[in-house]
Design a protein around this motif. Structure first.
Motif, PDB file in Angstrom:
ATOM      1  N   ASP A   1       0.820  -1.217   0.000  1.00  0.00           N
ATOM      2  CA  ASP A   1       0.000   0.000   0.000  1.00  0.00           C
ATOM      3  C   ASP A   1       0.847   1.257   0.000  1.00  0.00           C
ATOM      4  N   ASN A   2       2.195   1.111  -0.103  1.00  0.00           N
ATOM      5  CA  ASN A   2       3.130   2.240  -0.116  1.00  0.00           C
ATOM      6  C   ASN A   2       3.058   3.076   1.156  1.00  0.00           C
ATOM      7  N   VAL A   3       2.633   2.434   2.253  1.00  0.00           N
ATOM      8  CA  VAL A   3       2.710   3.121   3.553  1.00  0.00           C
ATOM      9  C   VAL A   3       4.168   3.262   3.974  1.00  0.00           C
ATOM     10  N   VAL A   4       4.981   2.245   3.690  1.00  0.00           N
ATOM     11  CA  VAL A   4       6.418   2.291   3.971  1.00  0.00           C
ATOM     12  C   VAL A   4       7.163   1.923   2.690  1.00  0.00           C
ATOM     13  N   ASN A   5       8.404   2.360   2.578  1.00  0.00           N
ATOM     14  CA  ASN A   5       9.275   2.045   1.448  1.00  0.00           C
ATOM     15  C   ASN A   5      10.509   1.307   1.937  1.00  0.00           C
ATOM     16  N   LEU A   6      11.205   0.657   1.012  1.00  0.00           N
ATOM     17  CA  LEU A   6      12.460  -0.041   1.309  1.00  0.00           C
ATOM     18  C   LEU A   6      13.534   0.517   0.385  1.00  0.00           C
TER      19      LEU A   6
ATOM     20  N   ALA B   1       7.011  -0.264  -3.584  1.00  0.00           N
ATOM     21  CA  ALA B   1       6.604  -1.488  -4.290  1.00  0.00           C
ATOM     22  C   ALA B   1       5.758  -1.146  -5.505  1.00  0.00           C
ATOM     23  N   ASP B   2       5.802  -2.026  -6.494  1.00  0.00           N
ATOM     24  CA  ASP B   2       5.036  -1.850  -7.727  1.00  0.00           C
ATOM     25  C   ASP B   2       3.539  -1.805  -7.408  1.00  0.00           C
ATOM     26  N   LYS B   3       2.874  -0.711  -7.833  1.00  0.00           N
ATOM     27  CA  LYS B   3       1.453  -0.546  -7.526  1.00  0.00           C
ATOM     28  C   LYS B   3       0.582  -1.508  -8.327  1.00  0.00           C
ATOM     29  N   GLY B   4       1.074  -1.999  -9.437  1.00  0.00           N
ATOM     30  CA  GLY B   4       0.284  -2.914 -10.252  1.00  0.00           C
ATOM     31  C   GLY B   4       0.421  -4.372  -9.846  1.00  0.00           C
ATOM     32  N   TRP B   5       1.178  -4.664  -8.797  1.00  0.00           N
ATOM     33  CA  TRP B   5       1.394  -6.051  -8.368  1.00  0.00           C
ATOM     34  C   TRP B   5       0.121  -6.581  -7.714  1.00  0.00           C
ATOM     35  N   ASN B   6      -0.351  -7.779  -8.126  1.00  0.00           N
ATOM     36  CA  ASN B   6      -1.615  -8.305  -7.591  1.00  0.00           C
ATOM     37  C   ASN B   6      -1.666  -9.831  -7.617  1.00  0.00           C
ATOM     38  N   LEU B   7      -0.622 -10.483  -7.151  1.00  0.00           N
ATOM     39  CA  LEU B   7      -0.625 -11.949  -7.115  1.00  0.00           C
ATOM     40  C   LEU B   7      -1.478 -12.457  -5.939  1.00  0.00           C
ATOM     41  N   PRO B   8      -2.355 -13.443  -6.161  1.00  0.00           N
ATOM     42  CA  PRO B   8      -3.131 -14.036  -5.053  1.00  0.00           C
ATOM     43  C   PRO B   8      -2.292 -15.094  -4.333  1.00  0.00           C
TER      44      PRO B   8
ATOM     45  N   LYS C   1       1.030   5.946 -13.967  1.00  0.00           N
ATOM     46  CA  LYS C   1       1.227   6.487 -12.616  1.00  0.00           C
ATOM     47  C   LYS C   1       0.024   6.201 -11.724  1.00  0.00           C
ATOM     48  N   LEU C   2      -1.178   6.079 -12.323  1.00  0.00           N
ATOM     49  CA  LEU C   2      -2.385   5.767 -11.546  1.00  0.00           C
ATOM     50  C   LEU C   2      -2.478   4.280 -11.211  1.00  0.00           C
ATOM     51  N   GLY C   3      -1.522   3.490 -11.684  1.00  0.00           N
ATOM     52  CA  GLY C   3      -1.497   2.059 -11.357  1.00  0.00           C
ATOM     53  C   GLY C   3      -2.132   1.173 -12.404  1.00  0.00           C
ATOM     54  N   VAL C   4      -2.454   1.742 -13.577  1.00  0.00           N
ATOM     55  CA  VAL C   4      -3.041   0.931 -14.647  1.00  0.00           C
ATOM     56  C   VAL C   4      -1.960   0.063 -15.278  1.00  0.00           C
ATOM     57  N   VAL C   5      -2.244  -1.207 -15.451  1.00  0.00           N
ATOM     58  CA  VAL C   5      -1.292  -2.149 -16.043  1.00  0.00           C
ATOM     59  C   VAL C   5      -1.872  -2.614 -17.378  1.00  0.00           C
ATOM     60  N   PHE C   6      -1.039  -2.578 -18.425  1.00  0.00           N
ATOM     61  CA  PHE C   6      -1.476  -2.972 -19.763  1.00  0.00           C
ATOM     62  C   PHE C   6      -1.201  -4.464 -19.936  1.00  0.00           C
ATOM     63  N   VAL C   7      -2.292  -5.232 -19.913  1.00  0.00           N
ATOM     64  CA  VAL C   7      -2.185  -6.693 -19.979  1.00  0.00           C
ATOM     65  C   VAL C   7      -2.979  -7.180 -21.186  1.00  0.00           C
ATOM     66  N   VAL C   8      -2.357  -8.023 -21.993  1.00  0.00           N
ATOM     67  CA  VAL C   8      -3.025  -8.656 -23.129  1.00  0.00           C
ATOM     68  C   VAL C   8      -2.830 -10.161 -23.032  1.00  0.00           C
TER      69      VAL C   8
END
Length: 453
Positions: free
Chosen positions: A34-39, A76-83, A353-360
């Motif tokens: 959630d980008n509350v903290v960075n590394l 962290a990458d905002k578009g990351w969404n692994l279950p 920048k808004l977190g949109v990921v281009f996936v095909v």
């Protein structure tokens, strides 16, 4: 079962070239996402991580090995969404790390195919086994987890009562030796099963790497062959143009020679007519004839040389114009690509920048995440882009796609039609071989060769 799942602890381990470098509980990892903290120590890097499920006895029950990208600030990458939990619950069996075979999800063993590209294979080499590193790190309990000791529970149905004739004082030494033998045999079986599982996983990983390298080498060879063929065609066209030019010049010289021969015959006829009127007059005409003939020959030779020079200049000018036109075409292509990329560049950057990921999605390549800098190349030729991701040429990918959409035999029959017999579908483009994968057993190239021999 629900109480046991509720007691499971989720943790995330970070890997570098030396091994495990950072550990955190899953709530801390969610705050990182959630980008509350960075590394900052991982700024502008792709880091290898492991999601681990831990039981109350600090034993590993499931592991998911995955990648996570960090930007220049360590966010962290905002578009990351692994279950992660879904992958862990549906993963295949792995080695035994102390509490029975674990559930293991990695690149070569992924329960969800379109997430495979975001996973990585652990090293199973002796002395550098990533699964052993995970087990030992959890045992050290740097996360400060509350551990409990479970007493062995004996089920009532497993209790047995000895016969009355055997009710006597047990022999402690014999019982201890039996227990020791049983424990050693059980440990030996567990170690053997674990070694077999590790070797199978390692063989699968090496096979995957070998296939990718083979596909990459095959694609490079195909591209090199196409470049050589294009160069040969260019040389052949230049040779044909030169031959046509030489034939044209020979035809012109032949026409001029015929004209000179006709002039000579005409002058000879006139000379014979003049000889009848007098010798002196014939000498004068003969002299005039020789002079005129020499003048005409000289003129014809000069004209021929001038035409050859003009052709040479025209050839040089044509070559120069062709080079200039090629440069202009390349410049216009670059400008067109720049204009095409600049037209939507600001909008695409704002969406990224808004977190949109281009996936095909492309068959064989799965769901592809297209970076912003590859959008223009993908728009120009999506099929070529997907083929490159599968490490095959565009032509082979198109042939495989036709087979994938309709897996039937493409061999031609003597009647003029197609065989069209259903065959097994080849799921991977790099394993597709024309004449083998798209034909039934009766029409395969290998079967025909064996029949002929």
């Amino acid at each position: 079962m629900s109480m046991q799942k509720a007691q499971m602890v989720e943790a995330v381990l970070f890997f570098n070239e030396r091994g495990i470098c950072k550990e955190m509980l899953f709530p801390e990892f969610e705050a990182l996402l959630d980008n509350v903290v960075n590394l900052p120590e991982f700024a502008d890097e792709q880091v290898r991580l492991a999601y681990v499920l831990i039981n109350p006895r600090l034993l590993v029950r499931a592991v998911v090995f995955f990648y996570l990208d960090f930007d220049e600030l360590g966010a962290a990458d905002k578009g990351w969404n692994l279950p992660l939990r879904h992958l862990a619950d549906n993963a295949g069996r792995g080695p035994d790390l102390g509490a029975g075979p674990i559930r293991l999800a990695c690149r070569s063993q992924c329960p969800v195919s379109w997430h495979q590209m975001h996973l990585w294979d652990p090293s199973l080499a002796p002395g550098k086994n990533d699964l052993v590193l995970v087990r030992d790190a959890i045992k050290r309990n740097n996360l400060g987890l509350l551990a409990e000791e479970e007493a062995p529970v004996v089920l009532p149905e497993r209790l047995q009562v000895a016969a009355e004739d055997k009710w006597q004082a047990p022999d402690p030494a014999r019982q201890e030796a039996a227990r020791q033998d049983e424990r050693l045999e059980q440990e030996h079986r567990q170690k053997t099963a674990q070694l077999i599982k590790q070797q199978r996983l390692r063989i699968s990983s090496l096979s995957k790497q070998h296939e990718e390298e083979l596909a990459r080498q095959k694609l490079a060879a195909d591209e090199r062959q196409r470049a050589l063929q294009a160069e040969i065609q260019g040389l052949q066209q230049s040779l044909r143009r030169q031959e046509e030019l030489n034939a044209s010049l020979k035809a012109q010289l032949a026409a001029q020679a015929d004209s000179m021969q006709q002039s000579r015959e005409e002058l000879s006829r006139q000379l014979r007519d003049l000889e009848k009127h007098g010798r002196s007059e014939a000498d004068i005409l003969r002299a005039q004839f020789d002079a005129e003939l020499q003048a005409r020959v000289a003129t014809a030779l000069a004209e021929s040389k001038e035409q050859v020079a003009i052709r040479d200049v025209e050839l040089a000018y044509s070559a120069e114009q062709e080079a200039q036109l090629k440069q202009e075409l390349e410049r216009l292509k670059r400008e067109c690509d720049e204009l095409a990329s600049q037209g939507g560049e600001q909008i695409l950057e704002r969406l990224a920048k808004l977190g949109v990921v281009f996936v095909v999605y492309h068959p064989g390549a799965g769901h592809l995440t297209i970076p912003l800098q590859d959008i223009a190349r993908y728009q120009n030729n999506p099929m070529s882009y997907a083929a490159a991701k599968c490490f095959v040429s565009e032509e082979q990918y198109r042939q495989w796609l036709a087979h994938y959409q309709q897996p039937t035999c493409e061999a031609s029959l003597s009647s003029g039609g197609r065989c069209s017999m259903p065959i097994d579908r080849v799921e991977t483009p790099s394993r597709f071989v024309v004449g083998e994968s798209n034909c039934c057993a009766r029409h395969k190239a290998g079967a025909r060769l064996r029949t002929v021999s």
